[in-house]
Design an enzyme around this catalytic site. Sequence first.
Site, PDB file in Angstrom:
ATOM      1  N   CYS A  77       0.762  -1.253   0.000  1.00  0.00           N
ATOM      2  CA  CYS A  77       0.000   0.000   0.000  1.00  0.00           C
ATOM      3  C   CYS A  77       0.793   1.304   0.000  1.00  0.00           C
ATOM      4  O   CYS A  77       0.791   2.053  -0.970  1.00  0.00           O
ATOM      5  CB  CYS A  77      -0.945   0.014   1.193  1.00  0.00           C
ATOM      6  SG  CYS A  77      -2.148  -1.329   1.219  1.00  0.00           S
ATOM      7  N   HIS A 135      -2.766   6.717   4.704  1.00  0.00           N
ATOM      8  CA  HIS A 135      -1.697   5.713   4.843  1.00  0.00           C
ATOM      9  C   HIS A 135      -0.307   6.239   4.504  1.00  0.00           C
ATOM     10  O   HIS A 135       0.555   5.495   4.050  1.00  0.00           O
ATOM     11  CB  HIS A 135      -2.020   4.476   3.991  1.00  0.00           C
ATOM     12  CG  HIS A 135      -1.282   3.246   4.440  1.00  0.00           C
ATOM     13  ND1 HIS A 135      -1.338   2.051   3.773  1.00  0.00           N
ATOM     14  CD2 HIS A 135      -0.434   3.043   5.487  1.00  0.00           C
ATOM     15  CE1 HIS A 135      -0.601   1.160   4.387  1.00  0.00           C
ATOM     16  NE2 HIS A 135      -0.033   1.734   5.433  1.00  0.00           N
TER      17      HIS A 135
END
Length: 452
Positions: A77, A135
């Site tokens: 990610c 994130h």
Amino acid sequence: MTFRSALAFIVAAFLFLPANAQQRSSGPPNIVLIMVDDLGYGDLSSYGADALQTPHIDSLVAAGMRFDRFYANSPVCSPSRASLLTGQYPDVAGVPGVIRTHARNSWGYLSPKEVLLPQLLARTGYHTAMVGKWHLGLEPPNTPTARGFDYFKGFLGDMMDDYYTHRRHGHNYMRRNDRVIDPKGHATTLFTDWSRDYILQQDSSRAPFFLYLAYNAPHSPIQPPAEWRAQVAEREPQLSDKRTGIVALIEHLDHGIGRVVEALQQTGTYENTMIVFTSDNGGALYHGASNGSLRGGKQDMYEGGVRVPTAITWPGHIEAGTQSDYLGMTMDLYPTLADVADVRLNRHLDGRSLLPVLRGTTTSSGEDRTLFWVRREGGPEYMGKAAHAVRHGPWKLLQNRPGEPFHLYHLGRDPREQTDLKKTHPEQFESLAESLRRHIQEAGRVPWQPPR
């Protein structure tokens, strides 16, 4: 009616158009950038999935250009998201691995030297917003509003332990700008509703907007709403329970994207909006995802871990129903959107604008490029080390985990990466290995840990 009176009528009519209609006529396009989480290359109907229905994403694919050889910058990610927002390779942006809650297992720190995409677009008057999964940092200076977004409503962390409570390790990372919020509902539905709200609010603005919508679906936990799981189970009884869950989560995601596009159509801004759809990495096979015929999945340097479904639409500018074999990468979206917004870039980027590809003004396949992938990680497999891959033309050299040998594949003849050619083609091995060593040295100049 005389020419002069007709001209006066046209001018008057334009002046009394709603602000957004005037923008549609003359201004730069709005941009909606949709990044989904862990979507497999084989998990859209338009990319060959069966027993799975994604009509809204398929409509986006059909309305513009579909990319068949588009890569995420990493098989996990955070690194891909760093590349998306900086136009650089992940390790050049300071994020070679996943950023997490606990410092002992966090492997990146977004470089303060990088100018993020919202900062860039603001130079030409864009209002910038992000909804969904960030994130790239849990506290300032690496939060969305601290790094250039005018508005943020979403989740700062890496994943949610529950789609309804939105906690991670007991922490609430949901924010509206810098304020902690505790909304109720399924995360996919919330991110859809918040995006629609933003689009509707921008309807009265003369300024173009940039909306970065980062869904956390279909990332684990595989937790679709109960009615969506039941619907898939009834329609596709042959599927395993694991596969039923992820199909339902993807179909619920598709429904949400359809509602976001509907908001653009409702406000009359769809015709002057570029929509980008992509995923941060390949699908997680251990959760029932499909990457089609590609080898491997999320966390792997094989094609199934890094090749992702991607499509871009822009009515009147990108021909509908077109397909491209260009070797694109997540980091290419930064200079592409800069081109679309007519922003002058005054520094080196690793990414390359896709606008000539989208307009059909180039015959390049992108195979002249040398592309790199990185994943640094903890745990017993990695022990803080990094795995790498490099591709030039049809040749790809990869090490799937630190400590494992490197393998050389010819993707043109061996798309499933079955036959290691390292011993029979030592010259290709050494050429790619030398390119990779130079990249590692270059990226090694960039710190990837937070300052003490």
